[in-house]
Design a protein around this motif. Structure first.
Motif, PDB file in Angstrom:
ATOM      1  N   LEU A 218       3.579   6.274   8.445  1.00 50.95           N
ATOM      2  CA  LEU A 218       4.415   6.267   7.244  1.00 50.95           C
ATOM      3  C   LEU A 218       5.665   5.412   7.442  1.00 50.95           C
ATOM      4  O   LEU A 218       6.553   5.401   6.600  1.00 50.95           O
ATOM      5  N   TYR A 222       5.446   3.162   3.555  1.00 46.62           N
ATOM      6  CA  TYR A 222       6.106   4.324   2.970  1.00 46.62           C
ATOM      7  C   TYR A 222       7.602   4.366   3.261  1.00 46.62           C
ATOM      8  O   TYR A 222       8.304   5.269   2.805  1.00 46.62           O
ATOM      9  N   VAL A 269       5.623   3.763  -4.323  1.00 45.45           N
ATOM     10  CA  VAL A 269       5.224   3.138  -3.059  1.00 45.45           C
ATOM     11  C   VAL A 269       4.328   1.937  -3.324  1.00 45.45           C
ATOM     12  O   VAL A 269       4.524   0.861  -2.744  1.00 45.45           O
TER      13      VAL A 269
END
Length: 367
Positions: A218, A222, A269
């Protein structure tokens, strides 16, 4: 201060070069040396992280809620997910679980800088398989390099730092030929930036190959690079073995809360990733038009193949306000940053070609 180490340490550790992160950028420069998003964290993610205020309590070492959310996202069980402090931390765990003295860990080279160090820490030996002439992972050469000492093969796609990718069909043929008891890790830290439909997505093969583990993070798409959250997908018994090599409580409650929050922001995102991939393709086309032999990138960076001139080109980039990641003797990785960084990047690259015209595509192909 003396360079002499005052205590007895493993000589291979002393000889190993420590991993170094991308250098910070001075004022009036752009930091394109680390593969991170240039956007500020989403408000909901900031709120989730700052709301986790029980610092006096240990976090959930199993990251139960996050594992369940990731499992639901991929249509897996929570036992098929292992969460750690970034995918690099989990790769360290995997290498420690799989290999030791006398064993071999194979990976492409050049690839992720941390691979050699994690193998050395485990006491195993690295087998570095050169990329092919197109800067792609050479799966056939990796198959040829397998021995009875091989314990783990890492395939990075998209490959860091070249950005090149492994195709789905060729990776499947590769797995068919790899011994079924030999661990294979698909390092897919940049999977969210992939736009080519032929590129590898290893989750499609997970059910058919119990020896396959997938590493994702992530930190990149992200935007949680500073909070360190990564995960592995794979066979529960394999992941459980990896879990025994973990340092407990590495993923903070704040990181877990932020990860859960950002997973609820799929549209935001995706919009940010789309902006980066569009800019990546525009930058690559512009560099090719200048004459650079840039391989196709499916990550959030592009690769300047400079060979022995890498450090000299790096100096030109720095003079132009661009701080990139230089690999002496090989090339320069330039992360895709904010829109304002594009013009100075292209201008600096153009000046580098003027200074070293034999880096142009025609000359490189002639060699």
């Amino acid at each position: 201060m003396s360079d002499v180490v005052p205590v007895k340490l493993r000589p291979e550790i002393l000889a190993q070069r420590a991993y170094k992160q991308g250098q910070p950028a001075p004022a009036n420069s752009f930091k394109l040396s680390s593969n991170e998003l240039p956007f500020a964290p989403l408000d909901s993610v900031v709120a989730a992280a700052t709301g986790a205020t029980e610092f006096n309590r240990y976090p959930d070492a199993a990251a139960t809620k996050l594992r369940q959310a990731l499992a639901e996202h991929y249509g897996l069980t929570a036992e098929q997910v292992l969460v750690g402090a970034g995918s690099v931390s989990l790769l360290y765990q995997a290498v420690l679980a799989a290999a030791g003295a006398g064993d071999e860990v194979m990976y492409p080279w050049r690839s992720f800088e941390a691979y050699p160090g994690m193998v050395t820490v485990a006491g195993a030996s690295s087998v570095q398989v050169p990329l092919d002439r197109d800067s792609r992972v050479d799966l056939d050469a990796m198959l040829d390099a397998i021995t009875d000492r091989t314990r783990l093969i890492i395939v990075c796609s998209p490959n860091n730092p070249t950005g090149t990718y492994t195709r789905q069909d060729e990776f499947e043929r590769f797995l068919e030929r790899v011994p079924s008891d030999l661990l294979v890790i698909a390092d897919e830290a940049y999977i969210e930036f992939v736009t080519d439909t032929e590129a590898l997505n290893a989750t499609r093969l997970l059910a058919d190959y119990p020896n396959l583990v997938i590493a994702r993070t992530l930190s990149k798409a992200y935007g949680l690079a500073g909070l360190r959250v990564g995960y592995l997908l794979g066979n529960p018994r394999v992941l459980n073995a990896f879990n025994t090599t973990a340092i407990p409580f590495l993923v903070s409650a704040q990181a877990q809360a932020a990860a859960l929050a950002v997973m609820q922001e799929a549209d935001s995102v995706r919009a940010r990733v789309n902006e980066i991939t569009m800019r990546r393709d525009e930058v690559r086309r512009a560099l090719i038009d200048q004459g650079w032999p840039i391989p196709e990138s499916q990550a959030n960076f592009v690769w300047l193949p400079c060979g022995e001139l890498a450090e000299r080109v790096d100096e030109i980039l720095r003079q132009g306000g661009i701080v990139a990641r230089t690999f002496p003797g090989d090339g320069i990785r330039v992360s895709i940053g904010e829109e304002a960084s594009t013009s100075p990047l292209l201008a600096a690259c153009a000046r580098a070609l003027e200074r070293y015209p034999y880096l142009r595509r025609e000359e490189a192909e002639a060699e």
